[in-house]
Design an enzyme around this catalytic site. Structure first.
Site, PDB file in Angstrom:
ATOM      1  N   GLU A 164       0.842  -1.210   0.000  1.00 52.98           N
ATOM      2  CA  GLU A 164       0.000   0.000   0.000  1.00 52.98           C
ATOM      3  C   GLU A 164       0.874   1.256   0.000  1.00 52.98           C
ATOM      4  OE1 GLU A 164      -3.141  -0.026  -0.465  1.00 52.98           O
ATOM      5  OE2 GLU A 164      -3.928  -1.922   0.278  1.00 52.98           O
ATOM      6  N   ASP A 201      -4.958  -9.525  -8.010  1.00 50.27           N
ATOM      7  CA  ASP A 201      -5.286  -8.586  -9.088  1.00 50.27           C
ATOM      8  C   ASP A 201      -4.135  -7.811  -9.737  1.00 50.27           C
ATOM      9  OD1 ASP A 201      -5.054  -7.221  -6.674  1.00 50.27           O
ATOM     10  OD2 ASP A 201      -7.102  -6.468  -6.646  1.00 50.27           O
ATOM     11  N   GLU A 231     -18.782  -5.603  -2.090  1.00 47.44           N
ATOM     12  CA  GLU A 231     -17.432  -6.172  -2.114  1.00 47.44           C
ATOM     13  C   GLU A 231     -17.421  -7.540  -2.779  1.00 47.44           C
ATOM     14  OE1 GLU A 231     -15.329  -3.978  -1.890  1.00 47.44           O
ATOM     15  OE2 GLU A 231     -14.219  -4.273  -0.044  1.00 47.44           O
ATOM     16  N   GLU A 265     -12.828   0.470  -9.243  1.00 47.47           N
ATOM     17  CA  GLU A 265     -12.488  -0.471 -10.321  1.00 47.47           C
ATOM     18  C   GLU A 265     -13.501  -0.490 -11.471  1.00 47.47           C
ATOM     19  OE1 GLU A 265     -12.034  -1.097  -7.113  1.00 47.47           O
ATOM     20  OE2 GLU A 265      -9.861  -1.334  -7.060  1.00 47.47           O
ATOM     21  N   THR A 287      -1.618   1.122 -10.127  1.00 45.70           N
ATOM     22  CA  THR A 287      -2.845   0.481  -9.637  1.00 45.70           C
ATOM     23  C   THR A 287      -3.590   1.345  -8.627  1.00 45.70           C
ATOM     24  OG1 THR A 287      -3.781  -1.649  -8.949  1.00 45.70           O
ATOM     25  CG2 THR A 287      -1.829  -0.881  -7.768  1.00 45.70           C
TER      26      THR A 287
END
Ligand SMILES: *[C@@H]1O[C@H](CO)[C@@H](O)[C@H](O)[C@H]1NC(C)=O
Ligand SMILES: *[C@@H]1O[C@H](CO)[C@@H](O)[C@H](O)[C@H]1NC(C)=O
Ligand SMILES: *[C@@H]1O[C@H](CO)[C@@H](O)[C@H](O)[C@H]1NC(C)=O
Length: 550
Positions: A129, A267, A361, A382, A466
């Protein structure tokens, strides 16, 4: 390809279910003087572009007023909290959104404010992160500010030192027998002796865009090397089917969880294989890894229009659920050139929006109900990311209409006095007390870019990390030079000369030479041969100083 028909039916359905009041009111306020749908669409797009800009000001203003210097805004209690690392997360994550919406004065002010952050703190952070949000945010803002015609002569290059400082604090995480990084690290004291040795696949394989850029800007290969080594460590441990599990042990290299998914935990590993190839000169190794990984997903995980979770060793299905994080996949497919399948899969996902105002989710793909207790919508980007990507690729106006509708729902259900609130339960549109940093960094940015067709960020000069931080792409043998006129205004070497800037003498920062590529952009193009030559020289020099690493 027939997705447009289904999409338009869907839009009629969702308008009557959820958005009618808002939309009807909104449409009646739109200019009526133009006839013809395409002109209406242009006006509507402009209207939503301005609304998105205003939403960004509302969200950012609320964060700065009620939460800064904490990481994130608690939007119902109008206060702040440190969530990731006590490093003004939302501010840094939002920097380049200010540039994307074209407010370069705000962009410079925010850069100035973020230079106050310190990473020398006793806090334990997620390596992944911190890389995608903080390093990604600072790095992207640095390159934009150093090259954009409105900012390059006002920007002091102060962000790059922060990037290098932070990257150096993450590097010890990569010192493992496998090259796979630990999942967490203390910014002041390094790896805790009792730190977990398990890391998620995405958490180990999502460094190559940021770390390669740091190597380019510093001339130090170590960052690029650790990112490549970690990526290859994952690739080498793929199953015989070519699939990946969810968590792996960084010491033994053994898989701890063997569930393979395109959603949470895996992902962005796929994403970075493709984007690293697109972003940098001739990274064919990443392309080969992408092609193999992508082939395996299509062969073993695709069931109709969905990609389901399977066991990595034998491809046995685990459950038929859709992760909202997996909504980025149609966008990635479009980037890979698989446009027709991308449209079909996006169409399938979008149908969930006829049942619920937002993607939960996790969704049961038989009933379209949220799966179990995974009924939250934390303002994720997304789906709009894929819509933006596919609209860019196809120009399909139905996708634009879907974007208008989704934006209306954000405004209607999540906007509160102090910013925007996450949704605890999509069935009840129940609000929670949090605005995630990615709402300003990603969600609103993708909405804005969908509505602003003239934005320079909508060109092929950029690839997005991302966390939606735009990075300039570097020239390659197959990408013509003209693409590198990244900004609308001509931006030439002579502008640098007039400021007494000598490109043959890169400025030193902490003993590190970092300006070669920026000078390359000043030419309007980063000449590959110059770049490669200079970089190879630096690599050689660095290797001779650090013989153990070569
Ligand atoms: C968080 O950052 C602030 C300002 O830099 C500092 O005063 C405070 O001690 C930090 N908190 C922790 C837990 O490190
Ligand atoms: C910068 O940090 C210092 C020390 O934490 C603080 O006193 C000051 O108010 C900060 N400046 C800004 C503009 O936030
Ligand atoms: C670092 O922070 C942890 C948790 O807050 C605390 O237990 C520890 O004593 C701190 N270490 C030092 C050296 O201050």
């Amino acid at each position: 390809m027939k997705p447009a028909v289904t999409l338009s039916r869907l839009i009629v359905a969702v308008l009557s279910l959820w958005g009618l009041g808002v939309s009807a009111g909104l449409f009646s306020r739109l200019p009526k003087s133009h006839s013809g749908t395409s002109m209406d669409l242009v006006h509507k797009r402009e209207h939503y572009r301005l609304k998105t800009k205003e939403a960004f000001y509302h969200g950012l203003g609320s964060y700065l007023k009620h939460a800064y210097p904490k990481d994130e805004l608690k939007s119902l209690s109008c206060s702040g909290e440190d969530t990731l690392g006590n490093f003004t997360l939302t501010l840094i994550d939002s920097l380049d959104t200010a540039a994307v919406i074209g407010d370069m004065d705000l962009f410079l002010d925010l850069i100035h404010l973020s230079q106050n952050v310190t990473f020398d703190q006793n806090v334990t952070v997620s390596v992944f992160e911190t890389n995608i949000r903080i390093i990604g945010g600072l790095l992207s803002a640095h390159v934009i500010a150093a090259t954009h015609p409105d900012t390059w002569d006002k920007y002091n290059h102060g962000l790059l030192g922060l990037v290098v400082d932070l990257a150096d604090r993450l590097l010890p995480a990569f010192k493992t027998p496998t090259g796979l990084p630990y999942g967490s690290i203390n910014l002041k004291y390094g790896i805790h002796p009792e730190e977990s040795t398990l890391v998620c696949t995405a958490c180990a394989g999502t460094f190559s865009l940021e770390f390669t850029w740091i190597s380019i800007l510093t001339g130090l290969p170590v960052y690029e090397e650790v990112a490549r080594k970690a990526t290859k460590a994952l690739y080498d441990r793929r199953s015989t089917l070519g699939l990946y599990g969810n968590h792996i042990d960084v010491i033994t290299g053994a898989w701890a969880y063997k569930e393979c998914s395109i959603g949470g935990g895996v992902d962005s590993y796929y994403e970075y294989l493709l984007k690293t190839w697109i972003a940098f000169a001739d990274e064919n190794e990443y392309h080969e890894m992408f092609v193999e990984a992508y082939r395996a997903v299509k062969m073993h995980m695709k069931r109709g229009l969905w990609n389901i979770d399977v066991m990595m060793d034998n491809g046995v299905p685990i459950h038929e659920r859709f992760h909202s994080l997996g909504a980025f996949w149609p966008g990635l497919k479009a980037l890979a050139g698989d446009l027709s399948e991308a449209m079909d899969e996006l169409d399938a996902i979008s149908q969930i929006l006829a049942y619920s105002p937002f993607l939960a989710e996790m969704t049961n793909i038989q009933t379209f109900e949220p799966a179990g207790d995974r009924h939250q919508y934390p303002l994720r980007p997304e789906l709009i990311e894929s819509i933006w990507m596919l609209h860019r690729a196809t120009g399909d106006s139905e996708l634009l209409e879907l974007g208008f509708e989704m934006f209306d729902r954000i405004e209607k259900f999540t906007r509160v006095e102090c910013g925007f609130a996450n949704i605890e339960n999509v069935n009840e549109a129940a609000q929670g007390d949090k605005m995630e940093s990615f709402f300003l960094a990603e969600t609103l940015k993708y909405f804005y870019l969908l509505f602003d067709h003239e934005s320079p960020f909508n060109s092929e000069n950029f690839v997005f990390n991302t966390e939606a931080h735009p990075f300039l792409t570097l020239p390659t043998s197959y990408r013509p030079r003209s693409l590198f006129q990244a900004w609308a205004d001509p931006f030439t070497y002579s502008a640098w000369e007039s400021k007494g800037y000598d490109p043959t003498k890169p400025t030193a920062y902490r003993g590190i030479q970092h300006d070669h590529v920026v000078v390359g952009f000043a030419h309007g193009v980063c000449l590959k041969s110059d770049w490669t030559e200079a970089r190879e020289k630096k690599v050689k020099a660095w290797r001779s100083r650090n013989p153990s690493r070569s």
